[in-house]
Design an enzyme around this catalytic site. Structure first.
Site, PDB file in Angstrom:
ATOM      1  N   ARG A 146      -1.672 -14.551   4.249  1.00 30.85           N
ATOM      2  CA  ARG A 146      -2.444 -13.894   5.325  1.00 30.85           C
ATOM      3  C   ARG A 146      -1.731 -14.064   6.674  1.00 30.85           C
ATOM      4  O   ARG A 146      -1.671 -13.139   7.485  1.00 30.85           O
ATOM      5  CB  ARG A 146      -3.859 -14.489   5.436  1.00 30.85           C
ATOM      6  CG  ARG A 146      -4.832 -14.065   4.366  1.00 30.85           C
ATOM      7  CD  ARG A 146      -5.258 -12.625   4.418  1.00 30.85           C
ATOM      8  NE  ARG A 146      -6.168 -12.305   5.496  1.00 30.85           N
ATOM      9  CZ  ARG A 146      -6.885 -11.184   5.565  1.00 30.85           C
ATOM     10  NH1 ARG A 146      -6.802 -10.269   4.595  1.00 30.85           N
ATOM     11  NH2 ARG A 146      -7.662 -10.938   6.573  1.00 30.85           N
ATOM     12  N   LYS A 178       0.825  -1.205   0.000  1.00 27.61           N
ATOM     13  CA  LYS A 178       0.000   0.000   0.000  1.00 27.61           C
ATOM     14  C   LYS A 178       0.870   1.271   0.000  1.00 27.61           C
ATOM     15  O   LYS A 178       2.080   1.193   0.238  1.00 27.61           O
ATOM     16  CB  LYS A 178      -0.924  -0.041   1.234  1.00 27.61           C
ATOM     17  CG  LYS A 178      -1.944  -1.199   1.192  1.00 27.61           C
ATOM     18  CD  LYS A 178      -2.834  -1.197   2.439  1.00 27.61           C
ATOM     19  CE  LYS A 178      -3.885  -2.296   2.399  1.00 27.61           C
ATOM     20  NZ  LYS A 178      -4.735  -2.300   3.613  1.00 27.61           N
ATOM     21  N   THR A 216      -5.723  -7.565  10.668  1.00 24.04           N
ATOM     22  CA  THR A 216      -6.097  -6.317   9.994  1.00 24.04           C
ATOM     23  C   THR A 216      -5.687  -5.085  10.807  1.00 24.04           C
ATOM     24  O   THR A 216      -5.110  -4.136  10.278  1.00 24.04           O
ATOM     25  CB  THR A 216      -7.635  -6.292   9.798  1.00 24.04           C
ATOM     26  OG1 THR A 216      -8.014  -7.468   9.087  1.00 24.04           O
ATOM     27  CG2 THR A 216      -8.080  -5.056   9.054  1.00 24.04           C
ATOM     28  N   ARG A 231       2.232  -6.590   9.263  1.00 20.75           N
ATOM     29  CA  ARG A 231       1.416  -5.478   9.764  1.00 20.75           C
ATOM     30  C   ARG A 231       1.793  -5.096  11.186  1.00 20.75           C
ATOM     31  O   ARG A 231       1.791  -3.912  11.544  1.00 20.75           O
ATOM     32  CB  ARG A 231      -0.067  -5.850   9.671  1.00 20.75           C
ATOM     33  CG  ARG A 231      -0.592  -5.852   8.239  1.00 20.75           C
ATOM     34  CD  ARG A 231      -1.948  -6.491   8.133  1.00 20.75           C
ATOM     35  NE  ARG A 231      -2.637  -6.155   6.891  1.00 20.75           N
ATOM     36  CZ  ARG A 231      -3.840  -6.602   6.558  1.00 20.75           C
ATOM     37  NH1 ARG A 231      -4.486  -7.424   7.375  1.00 20.75           N
ATOM     38  NH2 ARG A 231      -4.402  -6.254   5.428  1.00 20.75           N
ATOM     39  N   HIS A 238      -1.970  -5.369   1.594  1.00 20.93           N
ATOM     40  CA  HIS A 238      -3.246  -6.071   1.415  1.00 20.93           C
ATOM     41  C   HIS A 238      -2.947  -7.492   0.969  1.00 20.93           C
ATOM     42  O   HIS A 238      -2.018  -7.701   0.189  1.00 20.93           O
ATOM     43  CB  HIS A 238      -4.093  -5.398   0.328  1.00 20.93           C
ATOM     44  CG  HIS A 238      -5.265  -6.237  -0.103  1.00 20.93           C
ATOM     45  ND1 HIS A 238      -6.439  -6.262   0.606  1.00 20.93           N
ATOM     46  CD2 HIS A 238      -5.405  -7.132  -1.117  1.00 20.93           C
ATOM     47  CE1 HIS A 238      -7.267  -7.128   0.024  1.00 20.93           C
ATOM     48  NE2 HIS A 238      -6.663  -7.667  -1.025  1.00 20.93           N
ATOM     49  N   PHE A 256     -15.541   4.068   8.040  1.00 18.50           N
ATOM     50  CA  PHE A 256     -14.172   4.405   7.628  1.00 18.50           C
ATOM     51  C   PHE A 256     -13.958   4.318   6.116  1.00 18.50           C
ATOM     52  O   PHE A 256     -12.838   4.484   5.624  1.00 18.50           O
ATOM     53  CB  PHE A 256     -13.158   3.505   8.358  1.00 18.50           C
ATOM     54  CG  PHE A 256     -13.380   2.022   8.147  1.00 18.50           C
ATOM     55  CD1 PHE A 256     -12.940   1.382   7.003  1.00 18.50           C
ATOM     56  CD2 PHE A 256     -14.025   1.259   9.122  1.00 18.50           C
ATOM     57  CE1 PHE A 256     -13.151   0.024   6.802  1.00 18.50           C
ATOM     58  CE2 PHE A 256     -14.240  -0.109   8.933  1.00 18.50           C
ATOM     59  CZ  PHE A 256     -13.792  -0.724   7.755  1.00 18.50           C
TER      60      PHE A 256
HETATM   61  P1  DAT Z   1      -8.103  -7.102   5.580  1.00 21.67           P
HETATM   62  O1  DAT Z   1      -7.334  -6.000   4.875  1.00 21.67           O
HETATM   63  O2  DAT Z   1      -7.303  -7.706   6.694  1.00 21.67           O
HETATM   64  O3  DAT Z   1      -8.650  -8.136   4.623  1.00 21.67           O
HETATM   65  P2  DAT Z   1     -10.799  -5.991   5.744  1.00 21.67           P
HETATM   66  O4  DAT Z   1     -11.031  -6.584   4.402  1.00 21.67           O
HETATM   67  O5  DAT Z   1     -11.775  -6.258   6.824  1.00 21.67           O
HETATM   68  O6  DAT Z   1      -9.348  -6.420   6.310  1.00 21.67           O
HETATM   69  O7  DAT Z   1     -10.668  -4.408   5.629  1.00 21.67           O
HETATM   70  C1  DAT Z   1      -9.972  -3.814   4.544  1.00 21.67           C
HETATM   71  C2  DAT Z   1      -9.163  -2.645   5.057  1.00 21.67           C
HETATM   72  O8  DAT Z   1     -10.032  -1.695   5.664  1.00 21.67           O
HETATM   73  C3  DAT Z   1      -8.158  -3.002   6.143  1.00 21.67           C
HETATM   74  O9  DAT Z   1      -6.924  -3.458   5.625  1.00 21.67           O
HETATM   75  C4  DAT Z   1      -8.027  -1.722   6.890  1.00 21.67           C
HETATM   76  C5  DAT Z   1      -9.393  -1.087   6.779  1.00 21.67           C
HETATM   77  N1  DAT Z   1     -10.181  -1.347   7.990  1.00 21.67           N
HETATM   78  C6  DAT Z   1     -10.839  -2.484   8.335  1.00 21.67           C
HETATM   79  N2  DAT Z   1     -11.455  -2.377   9.509  1.00 21.67           N
HETATM   80  C7  DAT Z   1     -11.204  -1.111   9.936  1.00 21.67           C
HETATM   81  C8  DAT Z   1     -11.588  -0.354  11.092  1.00 21.67           C
HETATM   82  N3  DAT Z   1     -12.353  -0.879  12.053  1.00 21.67           N
HETATM   83  N4  DAT Z   1     -11.128   0.923  11.187  1.00 21.67           N
HETATM   84  C9  DAT Z   1     -10.359   1.470  10.209  1.00 21.67           C
HETATM   85  N5  DAT Z   1      -9.974   0.822   9.108  1.00 21.67           N
HETATM   86  C10 DAT Z   1     -10.394  -0.449   8.972  1.00 21.67           C
HETATM   87 MG    MG Z   2     -10.159  -8.073   3.189  1.00 21.66          MG
END
Ligand code: DAT
Ligand code: MG
Length: 165
Positions: free
Chosen positions: A90, A10, A96, A107, A124, A58
């Site tokens: 992963r 990213k 996350t 991360r 990601h 968000f």
């Molecule tokens: P991941 O990237 O682990 O697959 P996700 O698909 O649930 O997680 O979310 C995508 C992205 O969104 C994640 O990398 C960061 C952001 N994100 C997720 N949950 C969040 C939260 N509660 N507050 C802020 N950003 C968030």
């Molecule tokens: Mg995801």
């Protein structure tokens, strides 16, 4: 199972010059890199990629972040392939929320949460087979990837593409 998974380094990962560190960590998986490119992320691509999260509070910050509004305006997109590629990647990425991620995960080691609440988690990785297929097809054309696992069509149309002058 033989899988492919989409990885994005990213904009924060690129701004922090973490490309080398992240690729080194990913090489621990012994998976193969089968596609790689630099991408300037359009709003359309960002919204499509994170479409499942469009109702989250968000969401707009997330779109700004992945488009590089807070960092360099670029993302490095990669496809990794091999046995159980999705889970292997992963696992090495970590949770996350970078504050909850294991501190030796990518991360956990390099991510942060901004005062605005944006999870700057540097990478990601596709979460499951369905996401992986959708995301790989969104970010890459079959021509960009050196091993096919999804079926393709031969394009007989004469489409205009850019060529070197
Ligand atoms: P991941 O990237 O682990 O697959 P996700 O698909 O649930 O997680 O979310 C995508 C992205 O969104 C994640 O990398 C960061 C952001 N994100 C997720 N949950 C969040 C939260 N509660 N507050 C802020 N950003 C968030
Ligand atoms: Mg995801």
């Amino acid at each position: 199972m033989l899988e492919q998974t989409l990885i994005l380094i990213k904009p924060d990962g690129l701004t922090k010059s973490l490309t080398g560190n992240i690729l080194t960590r990913l090489s621990e998986t012994k998976l193969e890199i089968i596609g790689a490119k630099m991408v300037r992320v359009s709003r359309e691509l960002a919204v499509e990629h994170y479409g499942a999260l469009k109702d989250e509070a968000f969401f707009e910050e997330l779109i700004s972040y992945i488009m590089g509004d807070y960092h360099k305006k670029k993302v490095m997109a990669l496809v990794y392939g091999g046995e159980d590629a999705i889970q292997k990647v992963r696992a090495i990425c970590g949770k996350t929320n970078p504050e909850e991620a294991d501190s030796v995960s990518i991360r956990g080691a390099y991510g942060r949460i901004t005062t605005k609440g944006v999870y700057e988690n540097v990478i990601h990785a596709s979460a499951n087979e369905e996401d992986a297929e959708r995301e790989i097809k969104l970010w890459f054309t079959p021509e960009d990837i050196i091993e096919d696992i999804y079926s393709t069509n031969k394009n007989e149309k004469n489409i205009k593409i850019k060529e070197w002058a």
